[in-house]
Design a protein around this motif. Structure first.
Motif, PDB file in Angstrom:
ATOM      1  N   ARG A   7       0.848  -1.183   0.000  1.00  0.00           N
ATOM      2  CA  ARG A   7       0.000   0.000   0.000  1.00  0.00           C
ATOM      3  C   ARG A   7       0.890   1.241   0.000  1.00  0.00           C
ATOM      4  O   ARG A   7       1.989   1.238   0.569  1.00  0.00           O
ATOM      5  CB  ARG A   7      -0.904   0.055   1.240  1.00  0.00           C
ATOM      6  N   SER A  30      -9.862   3.752   0.006  1.00  0.00           N
ATOM      7  CA  SER A  30      -8.742   2.841   0.193  1.00  0.00           C
ATOM      8  C   SER A  30      -7.460   3.492  -0.300  1.00  0.00           C
ATOM      9  O   SER A  30      -7.484   4.416  -1.112  1.00  0.00           O
ATOM     10  CB  SER A  30      -8.989   1.518  -0.538  1.00  0.00           C
ATOM     11  N   LEU A  31      -6.363   2.978   0.185  1.00  0.00           N
ATOM     12  CA  LEU A  31      -5.057   3.453  -0.265  1.00  0.00           C
ATOM     13  C   LEU A  31      -4.708   2.787  -1.589  1.00  0.00           C
ATOM     14  O   LEU A  31      -5.175   1.693  -1.892  1.00  0.00           O
ATOM     15  CB  LEU A  31      -3.984   3.110   0.776  1.00  0.00           C
ATOM     16  N   GLY A  33      -2.760   0.531  -3.976  1.00  0.00           N
ATOM     17  CA  GLY A  33      -1.986  -0.663  -3.690  1.00  0.00           C
ATOM     18  C   GLY A  33      -2.602  -1.907  -4.285  1.00  0.00           C
ATOM     19  O   GLY A  33      -3.633  -1.856  -4.957  1.00  0.00           O
ATOM     20  N   LEU A  46       4.360  -1.674  -6.186  1.00  0.00           N
ATOM     21  CA  LEU A  46       3.632  -0.481  -5.761  1.00  0.00           C
ATOM     22  C   LEU A  46       3.727   0.635  -6.799  1.00  0.00           C
ATOM     23  O   LEU A  46       2.737   1.332  -7.053  1.00  0.00           O
ATOM     24  CB  LEU A  46       4.142  -0.006  -4.403  1.00  0.00           C
ATOM     25  N   GLU A  49       1.209  -0.412  -9.395  1.00  0.00           N
ATOM     26  CA  GLU A  49      -0.156  -0.179  -8.915  1.00  0.00           C
ATOM     27  C   GLU A  49      -0.507   1.305  -8.911  1.00  0.00           C
ATOM     28  O   GLU A  49      -1.629   1.682  -9.251  1.00  0.00           O
ATOM     29  CB  GLU A  49      -0.348  -0.772  -7.512  1.00  0.00           C
ATOM     30  N   GLU A  53      -3.697   2.337 -11.001  1.00  0.00           N
ATOM     31  CA  GLU A  53      -4.890   2.764 -10.276  1.00  0.00           C
ATOM     32  C   GLU A  53      -5.132   4.269 -10.300  1.00  0.00           C
ATOM     33  O   GLU A  53      -6.280   4.704 -10.301  1.00  0.00           O
ATOM     34  CB  GLU A  53      -4.816   2.297  -8.813  1.00  0.00           C
ATOM     35  N   VAL A  82       1.023  -7.189   4.532  1.00  0.00           N
ATOM     36  CA  VAL A  82       0.917  -5.952   3.768  1.00  0.00           C
ATOM     37  C   VAL A  82       2.035  -5.003   4.177  1.00  0.00           C
ATOM     38  O   VAL A  82       2.169  -4.655   5.356  1.00  0.00           O
ATOM     39  CB  VAL A  82      -0.451  -5.264   3.992  1.00  0.00           C
ATOM     40  N   TYR A  84       3.487  -1.272   3.943  1.00  0.00           N
ATOM     41  CA  TYR A  84       3.063   0.109   3.699  1.00  0.00           C
ATOM     42  C   TYR A  84       4.297   0.963   3.466  1.00  0.00           C
ATOM     43  O   TYR A  84       5.194   0.995   4.309  1.00  0.00           O
ATOM     44  CB  TYR A  84       2.276   0.649   4.897  1.00  0.00           C
ATOM     45  N   THR A 121      -7.350   0.082   7.681  1.00  0.00           N
ATOM     46  CA  THR A 121      -6.589   1.276   7.301  1.00  0.00           C
ATOM     47  C   THR A 121      -6.478   2.232   8.485  1.00  0.00           C
ATOM     48  O   THR A 121      -5.406   2.785   8.755  1.00  0.00           O
ATOM     49  CB  THR A 121      -7.228   1.974   6.090  1.00  0.00           C
TER      50      THR A 121
END
Length: 159
Positions: A7, A30-31, A33, A46, A49, A53, A82, A84, A121
């Motif tokens: 993420r 959402s973040l 990711g 990432l 993504e 996105e 996950v 971050y 989150t």
């Protein structure tokens, strides 16, 4: 099965960048990711993504690992690890690129997030504010309680 995901945290002037999901996908914020594919490193995934996105470019070298979440999605029977990452710079104007998944982008105030930001989150953002690098979600007691409904074979894992 363990899912390896990433993420992206982009923060500017006390606000964090979120994608808003379509109603069909839950309508939550959402973040950026997704999952790391077989032949990728986490920061490369990432960067991919972020482009797919939100049509922004983030250099893998500009990403710093800030948190690791070990998560159980109980109803889906999924376990995720996950990572971050926080990026200090990016290029491009964020806009949703997957119209079936996301309807909008928004810079939301970290101190006053709307209700439709997921509990996981929120959990991570709270842990980050405390300087914690690792966390688990949901709490172990909740995971055990969920699995106990399927039989006593989980009893040996209690605290």
């Amino acid at each position: 099965m363990l899912i390896f995901a990433v993420r992206l945290i982009l923060e500017e002037n006390g606000k964090m960048l979120f994608l808003r999901q379509t109603k069909k996908n839950g309508g939550r914020y959402s973040l950026i990711g997704g999952n790391v594919e077989d032949n990728e490193f986490a920061r490369e995934a990432l960067a991919r993504e972020a482009h797919e996105e939100a049509r922004i470019h983030v250099e893998p070298a500009d990403m710093q690992l800030v948190h690791v979440l070990h998560r159980h999605k109980l109803k889906k029977d999924e376990t995720l690890l996950v990572l971050y990452f926080k990026a200090t710079k990016f290029y491009g104007e964020p806009e949703p690129q997957e119209p079936k998944k996301f309807m909008d982008v928004a810079w939301l105030p970290v101190a006053n997030l709307p209700d439709n930001v997921s509990k996981a989150t929120r959990h991570v953002i709270q842990r980050l504010s405390r300087g914690e690098i690792y966390s688990e979600f949901p709490p172990r007691s909740q995971v055990l309680a969920f699995w106990e409904q399927f039989g006593n074979r989980w009893s040996e894992f209690t605290d």
